[in-house]
Design an enzyme around this catalytic site. Structure first.
Site, mmCIF file in Angstrom:
data_model
loop_
_atom_site.group_PDB
_atom_site.id
_atom_site.type_symbol
_atom_site.label_atom_id
_atom_site.label_comp_id
_atom_site.label_asym_id
_atom_site.label_seq_id
_atom_site.Cartn_x
_atom_site.Cartn_y
_atom_site.Cartn_z
ATOM 1 C CB CYS A 86 -0.900 -0.020 1.236
ATOM 2 S SG CYS A 86 -1.738 1.541 1.531
ATOM 3 C CB CYS A 119 0.989 1.264 4.742
ATOM 4 S SG CYS A 119 -0.574 0.375 5.011
ATOM 5 C CG HIS A 176 -4.070 -1.236 4.637
ATOM 6 N ND1 HIS A 176 -3.662 -0.428 3.595
ATOM 7 C CD2 HIS A 176 -4.765 -2.275 4.074
ATOM 8 C CE1 HIS A 176 -4.067 -0.970 2.438
ATOM 9 N NE2 HIS A 176 -4.730 -2.067 2.707
ATOM 10 C CG ASN A 214 -13.922 9.475 -4.504
ATOM 11 O OD1 ASN A 214 -15.062 9.918 -4.353
ATOM 12 N ND2 ASN A 214 -13.218 9.662 -5.586
ATOM 13 C CB SER A 273 -7.862 1.537 -6.605
ATOM 14 O OG SER A 273 -7.022 2.667 -6.498
ATOM 15 C CG HIS A 285 -4.111 3.455 4.131
ATOM 16 N ND1 HIS A 285 -3.082 2.716 4.652
ATOM 17 C CD2 HIS A 285 -4.238 4.531 4.945
ATOM 18 C CE1 HIS A 285 -2.609 3.316 5.726
ATOM 19 N NE2 HIS A 285 -3.294 4.429 5.924
ATOM 20 C CG HIS A 320 -6.876 8.057 1.015
ATOM 21 N ND1 HIS A 320 -7.277 6.758 0.784
ATOM 22 C CD2 HIS A 320 -6.921 8.676 -0.193
ATOM 23 C CE1 HIS A 320 -7.538 6.592 -0.505
ATOM 24 N NE2 HIS A 320 -7.344 7.742 -1.130
ATOM 25 C CD GLN A 358 -7.836 12.332 -4.051
ATOM 26 O OE1 GLN A 358 -7.204 13.017 -4.842
ATOM 27 N NE2 GLN A 358 -8.614 11.342 -4.422
ATOM 28 C CG HIS A 384 -23.038 18.048 -0.289
ATOM 29 N ND1 HIS A 384 -24.375 18.311 -0.471
ATOM 30 C CD2 HIS A 384 -22.411 19.243 -0.407
ATOM 31 C CE1 HIS A 384 -24.541 19.607 -0.705
ATOM 32 N NE2 HIS A 384 -23.368 20.199 -0.663
#
Ligand SMILES: [Zn+2]
Ligand SMILES: [Zn+2]
Ligand SMILES: [Zn+2]
Length: 389
Positions: free
Chosen positions: A52, A55, A148, A188, A196, A199, A201, A203, A336
């Site tokens: 990953c 990680c 993870h 997302n 994909s 982990h 996270h 943005q 949202h």
């Protein structure tokens, strides 16, 4: 006003934030179905994945190595969607009066030359129809945790509060140290949303322009403020708190509703009870905890709904990094949550056909969706499974 007749008739609902309409077809679902639950069981992902790129300690494809972070970790996206440094793009001069003058001159010259004026007109229309502008910016990735296999639904309130603090630091940092106008923080989650990497996270994209969604909302909020002398989302929140038909969760500082105009089946809008303009106004630890609490509640309810890792796109809307006083004043911090699942872990709503070509449409009403979400327990189903084994 009695809206109960809307439970039986096809109708459209207006979204004042976006100034658009949604077609609602409740007669297609005579009663709220329970949906099928496809229990995924326990979390089978490892705590650490050597493959990953998020990680701790691992190498990213750009060559950089992640530090051995313990809480959150922010880095500039190795494949940013926008460039920070690039050549400027000067769009062709399209000022109308300039074009008229230019046109007349050219026309005169052309007529004097005995030529057809058609060619210069074509040039003017090209700059009118083929518009572009350069965009500069910087994209960041914010790891929520070194683990993870954790999601927001698995995290404690202090852990999510730390993420809120990281969002605040990032907002403050880019506001002070970059020239950019806007920051969009978004998550997302899940392969269904094209993410994909499991982990945890999010943005944060900063850009020199204000993007379409927040720009359209801001325009409508400013017009509302001008017309009615009050904040659109404060007024909307007051209506929802009075009716209590679409509320999914609530704490001292936040309310989550399936909005009147929701498009996605289980879409929620999370509104701050105070009319704050940016997340920087969450000043105390308690403020950050309450924000973390409502995020955690929604994430857990979503996972419990179909007993699955519920996919969604989530984003924070707030005042831009740079803007006018009016833009700042018309804002109201909100989140949202836009999830695609419809009636099970595998049945997804697609935006196709009529929705792409005519108007967005939904079957179950936002009231039905709100009741489903409201009735769900506050304990994550996975934890119950683990406890019972
Ligand atoms: Zn990882
Ligand atoms: Zn407000
Ligand atoms: Zn918004």
């Amino acid at each position: 006003m009695d809206e109960s007749v809307l439970d039986d008739i096809s109708h459209r609902r207006y979204n004042p934030l976006r100034d658009n309409w949604i077609l609602v077809s409740p007669h297609r679902t005579k009663r709220p179905w329970l949906g099928q639950q496809e229990t995924q069981g326990k979390n089978t992902l490892p705590d650490y994945d050597p493959e990953c790129y998020l990680c701790p300690g691992n190498k990213r494809s750009g060559g950089a190595q992640n530090p051995d972070f313990k809480n959150t970790f922010v880095f500039v996206n190795d494949f940013s969607a926008v460039k920070e440094e690039q050549a400027d793009y000067d769009p062709p001069q399209s000022d109308a009066s300039f074009l008229v003058v230019l046109g007349l001159l050219q026309c005169q010259v052309a007529i004097e030359a005995g030529a057809n004026a058609e060619s210069y007109r074509r040039i003017d229309k090209t700059s009118l129809l083929l518009k572009a502008e350069g965009v500069k910016g910087k994209c960041y990735v914010v790891c929520f945790s070194p683990a993870h296999n954790k999601t927001l639904a698995d995290m404690s309130i202090p852990e999510i509060s730390t993420i809120v603090g990281t969002w605040q630091s990032l907002y403050r940092d880019v506001q002070s140290n970059t020239p950019f106008r806007s920051i969009q923080i978004f998550e997302n989650k899940g392969a269904a949303m094209g993410c994909s990497n499991p982990h945890p996270h999010c943005q944060a994209w900063t850009t020199s322009h204000l993007p379409e969604e927040p720009a359209a909302e801001l325009k409508n909020m400013m017009e509302y403020q001008q017309a009615h002398g009050s904040c659109m989302l404060c007024d909307y929140l007051a209506v929802e708190l009075e009716k209590r038909e679409r509320i999914v969760a609530e704490n001292d500082a936040w309310v989550a509703v399936c909005p009147w105009w929701a498009f996605w089946p289980f879409e929620t809008l999370v509104l701050s009870k105070r009319c704050i303009k940016t997340i920087l106004e969450l000043e105390s630890d308690k403020d950050r905890e309450l924000f973390a609490d409502i995020i955690s509640t929604i994430a857990i309810k979503y996972d419990n709904l179909f007993e699955t890792q519920f996919p969604y796109s989530m984003g924070i809307h707030q005042a831009p990094l740079r803007g006018t006083d009016e833009e700042h004043a018309a804002n109201h911090v909100h989140l949202h949550f836009l999830p695609p699942l419809l009636r099970s872990a595998t049945v997804k709503k697609f935006q196709v056909g009529y929705e792409l070509l005519a108007e967005p449409q939904r079957d179950i009403t936002p009231e039905q969706a709100a009741r489903r979400l409201q009735g769900l327990g506050a304990e994550l189903y996975r934890k119950k499974l683990e406890g019972g084994s």
